[in-house]
Design an enzyme around this catalytic site. Structure first.
Site, short mmCIF file in Angstrom:
data_model
loop_
_atom_site.label_atom_id
_atom_site.label_comp_id
_atom_site.label_asym_id
_atom_site.label_seq_id
_atom_site.Cartn_x
_atom_site.Cartn_y
_atom_site.Cartn_z
N LYS A 159 -5.95 5.75 10.45
CA LYS A 159 -4.92 4.80 10.09
C LYS A 159 -5.44 3.96 8.93
O LYS A 159 -6.62 3.62 8.90
CB LYS A 159 -4.64 3.91 11.31
CG LYS A 159 -3.24 3.37 11.30
CD LYS A 159 -2.94 2.47 12.45
CE LYS A 159 -1.92 1.49 11.92
NZ LYS A 159 -1.02 0.96 12.86
N CYS A 190 -1.83 -3.92 21.76
CA CYS A 190 -0.73 -3.27 21.04
C CYS A 190 -1.28 -2.01 20.37
O CYS A 190 -2.25 -2.09 19.62
CB CYS A 190 -0.17 -4.21 19.98
SG CYS A 190 0.86 -3.35 18.77
N LYS A 229 -7.65 -2.39 6.48
CA LYS A 229 -8.58 -3.13 5.62
C LYS A 229 -10.01 -2.97 6.12
O LYS A 229 -10.93 -2.80 5.32
CB LYS A 229 -8.21 -4.61 5.64
CG LYS A 229 -7.30 -4.99 4.53
CD LYS A 229 -7.23 -6.51 4.43
CE LYS A 229 -6.66 -6.93 3.11
NZ LYS A 229 -6.40 -8.38 3.08
N HIS A 263 3.92 1.57 2.28
CA HIS A 263 5.16 0.92 1.83
C HIS A 263 5.80 1.73 0.69
O HIS A 263 7.01 1.89 0.62
CB HIS A 263 4.88 -0.49 1.30
CG HIS A 263 4.15 -1.37 2.26
ND1 HIS A 263 2.94 -1.94 1.97
CD2 HIS A 263 4.47 -1.80 3.50
CE1 HIS A 263 2.53 -2.67 2.99
NE2 HIS A 263 3.44 -2.61 3.94
N HIS A 288 0.85 -1.18 0.00
CA HIS A 288 0.00 0.00 0.00
C HIS A 288 0.90 1.24 0.00
O HIS A 288 2.12 1.13 -0.01
CB HIS A 288 -0.99 -0.01 1.17
CG HIS A 288 -0.36 -0.14 2.53
ND1 HIS A 288 0.56 0.77 3.03
CD2 HIS A 288 -0.50 -1.07 3.51
CE1 HIS A 288 0.92 0.42 4.24
NE2 HIS A 288 0.31 -0.71 4.57
N CYS A 316 3.49 -9.72 20.40
CA CYS A 316 2.56 -9.21 19.39
C CYS A 316 3.00 -9.74 18.03
O CYS A 316 4.10 -9.42 17.56
CB CYS A 316 2.55 -7.68 19.36
SG CYS A 316 1.61 -7.04 17.95
N HIS A 350 -1.37 -2.30 16.51
CA HIS A 350 -2.19 -3.30 15.83
C HIS A 350 -3.58 -3.49 16.44
O HIS A 350 -4.42 -4.17 15.86
CB HIS A 350 -1.44 -4.65 15.77
CG HIS A 350 -0.24 -4.58 14.89
ND1 HIS A 350 1.02 -4.29 15.39
CD2 HIS A 350 -0.11 -4.68 13.55
CE1 HIS A 350 1.87 -4.25 14.36
NE2 HIS A 350 1.23 -4.48 13.25
N CYS A 409 3.61 -7.02 15.27
CA CYS A 409 4.94 -6.37 15.33
C CYS A 409 6.06 -7.39 15.24
O CYS A 409 7.21 -7.02 15.06
CB CYS A 409 5.13 -5.63 16.65
SG CYS A 409 4.02 -4.27 16.95
N1 MSP Z 1 9.62 -6.48 8.19
C1 MSP Z 1 9.74 -5.32 9.01
C2 MSP Z 1 10.90 -4.45 8.54
C3 MSP Z 1 12.22 -5.13 8.56
S1 MSP Z 1 13.50 -4.10 8.01
C4 MSP Z 1 14.87 -4.98 8.34
C5 MSP Z 1 8.46 -4.51 8.97
N2 MSP Z 1 7.72 -4.60 7.89
S2 MSP Z 1 6.35 -3.79 7.64
O1 MSP Z 1 5.94 -4.13 6.31
O2 MSP Z 1 5.42 -4.04 8.69
O3 MSP Z 1 6.66 -2.28 7.74
C6 MSP Z 1 7.75 -1.77 7.06
C7 MSP Z 1 7.68 -0.28 6.95
O4 MSP Z 1 6.49 0.13 6.31
C8 MSP Z 1 7.70 0.39 8.30
O5 MSP Z 1 8.76 1.32 8.28
C9 MSP Z 1 6.42 1.10 8.39
O6 MSP Z 1 6.56 2.34 8.97
C10 MSP Z 1 5.99 1.25 6.94
N3 MSP Z 1 4.57 1.32 6.92
C11 MSP Z 1 3.67 0.33 7.03
N4 MSP Z 1 2.44 0.89 7.16
C12 MSP Z 1 2.53 2.25 7.15
C13 MSP Z 1 1.64 3.33 7.17
N5 MSP Z 1 0.36 3.15 7.29
N6 MSP Z 1 2.17 4.58 7.03
C14 MSP Z 1 3.51 4.79 6.81
N7 MSP Z 1 4.36 3.79 6.80
C15 MSP Z 1 3.91 2.53 7.12
O7 MSP Z 1 8.21 -3.76 9.90
#
Ligand code: MSP
Length: 494
Positions: free
Chosen positions: A293, A142, A296, A20, A17, A125, A145, A128
């Site tokens: 936030k 959490c 889904k 990411h 999304h 969690c 989440h 996380c």
């Molecule tokens: N797998 C771990 C990262 C490991 S790095 C060695 C992880 N993955 S994650 O997919 O949950 O999140 C990765 C990044 O995506 C985080 O930095 C997180 O901040 C970002 N985002 C996920 N959802 C987000 C939002 N809704 N808004 C902004 N960034 C977000 O954590």
């Protein structure tokens, strides 16, 4: 100079999304910027594929976990391609190269004498993939989440993180490890000063994780597995020369929710195995959509590919990065994208380029006008200085602000001099104005290219400046043929 930049590796329990996409586009802009400056860049992106969260998601989807990972990793690869992300490698933690490197790392850590075994009881969690202190929960849930962590009681391996506080503090205060923005740095320092707890580095036989080389009943905690991707990708344990060339990382871009893993746990682990620590960690803020936030259940998750379909890849990159200062939290008002596209792109750089090029072609035989005017030169020189300073400190939105000021200066010059009527009375004066507007467009195309790679390349080709990438003033030559320019940001088709 070498520049090694990374994005977080994302959990692939779902499709990507814009949360990411945000950090990934930002990393791409910085990678492109450094390449433009002549640095040798290694830009790494990838996916985190182990852990209970992925295993459960695969089970829910009724797909064997390997197949689930292949399918979902592809969603990320495709999305990054659609967004014109120029990563040099895409690492997946389930790749054999990574599993081999991680086992070496775990063994090295064990040999360092920094691990010990203990029975452990805690709240885990899965969202996380980490244990939570009771003080970190809100109403027993959490905060990230909204779910209750599960009580876990098991024998685990632990890492003596508690012994690293002083060294970490020293690294941060001396500038060996730069943490930005400042607020994040202060938060990490105060967390360290409160005293660090040891951390588990293994789980009791997670079904979808890497088994510890010395204890077949224990699997490596996913966060260690994931963090180590940054070493694997540059040849850790396989190609020492390559590793030495790229290590340490120059810039980890991460979300603020995972800043602690990158600024505390990760450097401490590297210290334990005798490797140098990252030079800089920049933590982005978190996104909300219309004040909420993304989730889904709320149905407000924005798929970056939908934005690419509507606005094109260049504009999508711009729209996401121009919303709020990089590093702050921010709210996305998806409804405002149409308006920003129209005012900032179509009527901004898009309109300026079409007007200047059309006027020059019409009045100067389809060529760059002359003589070389230079009233905009000081503005451009100052803008470059500010632009470099902004990007050196990851000011991605700030750099766009500087570019906007240059566009405004060009628009003002047009209004002041009115070259379309000036040409009737003073051809040379009008030529000088149009020359400098074209030259300013060339500079703007260079400044904007990391954000808008396709449209700015198109603009440069039109100006006959494909290979003119010097930031010095006055590179265009009067008389050079000026091609016709198709609208850079056409009206959106409903
Ligand atoms: N797998 C771990 C990262 C490991 S790095 C060695 C992880 N993955 S994650 O997919 O949950 O999140 C990765 C990044 O995506 C985080 O930095 C997180 O901040 C970002 N985002 C996920 N959802 C987000 C939002 N809704 N808004 C902004 N960034 C977000 O954590």
């Amino acid at each position: 100079m070498k520049f090694y930049i990374t994005t977080p590796i994302y959990y692939i329990n779902d499709r990507p999304h814009i949360g990411h996409a945000y950090a990934t586009i930002a990393a791409d802009v910085l990678a492109r910027y450094h390449r433009q400056r002549g640095d040798e860049v290694f830009f790494l992106a990838g996916t985190a594929e182990h852990g209970d969260k992925i295993a459960t998601s695969a089970e829910k989807a009724g797909v064997p976990v390997e197949e689930f990972c292949d399918r979902n990793a592809q969603y990320f690869i495709d999305a990054w391609q659609a967004l014109l992300i120029t990563n040099d490698d895409f690492i997946r933690t389930t790749q054999a190269r990574h599993e081999a490197a991680v086992k070496l790392f775990a063994t090295k850590l064990k040999d360092s004498g920094q691990l010990y075994e203990k029975d452990y009881e805690g709240l885990y969690c899965v969202g996380c993939e980490s244990f939570k202190r009771p003080s970190e929960l809100a109403d027993g849930k959490c905060p990230d989440h909204g779910t209750e962590p599960q009580p876990v009681k098991e024998r685990n391996w632990f890492f003596k993180l508690s012994e690293y506080g002083e060294r970490l503090e020293q690294a941060i205060t001396s500038g060996e490890l730069v943490i930005e923005p400042e607020s994040r740095r202060n938060e990490m320092l105060s967390f360290i000063r409160q005293g660090l707890d040891d951390i588990t580095v293994s789980r009791h036989n997670s079904p979808w994780a890497i088994t510890l080389p010395w204890d077949s009943e224990q699997t490596l905690y996913v966060w260690l597995d994931e963090l180590f991707n940054y070493c694997t990708a540059v040849g850790y344990g396989v190609d020492d020369e390559r590793f030495k060339k790229w290590w340490p990382v120059d810039l980890h871009l991460v979300g603020k929710d995972i800043a602690r893993f990158h600024t505390i746990i990760w450097p401490a682990l590297l210290m334990a195995i005798g490797e140098s620590i990252p030079k800089k960690v920049f933590a982005t803020g978190l996104y909300t959509v219309d004040g909420q936030k993304m989730s889904k259940t709320l149905g407000n998750v924005i798929n970056p590919l939908d934005l690419v379909n509507r606005y094109g890849a260049d504009a999508t990159r711009y729209l996401l990065l121009s919303q709020f200062p990089f590093g702050n939290d921010g709210d996305i008002k998806a409804a405002s994208f149409d308006a920003s596209y129209a005012t900032e792109l179509a009527n901004g750089i898009g309109n300026l380029a079409s007007r200047v090029i059309a006027m020059s072609r019409k009045n100067f035989d389809g060529a760059i006008a002359g003589p070389k005017g230079n009233t905009l030169e000081p503005i451009i020189i100052a803008a470059w200085k500010e632009y470099h300073a902004a990007l050196e400190s990851c000011g991605l939105e700030a750099a766009l602000g500087i570019i906007k000021k240059v566009i405004t200066a060009c628009d003002q010059l047009i209004e002041q001099k009115q070259p379309w009527s000036l040409v009737k009375t003073d051809q040379a004066a009008a030529g000088a104005v149009l020359y400098e507007l074209c030259e300013a467009l060339r500079h703007l195309s260079l400044m904007l290219e990391p954000y808008l790679p396709t449209t700015m390349a198109q603009l440069r080709t039109t100006l006959g400046a494909t290979n003119l990438d010097s930031t010095d003033w006055g590179q265009l030559e009067p008389g050079t043929p000026l091609a016709e320019l198709a609208p850079l940001f056409p009206r959106i088709n409903e």
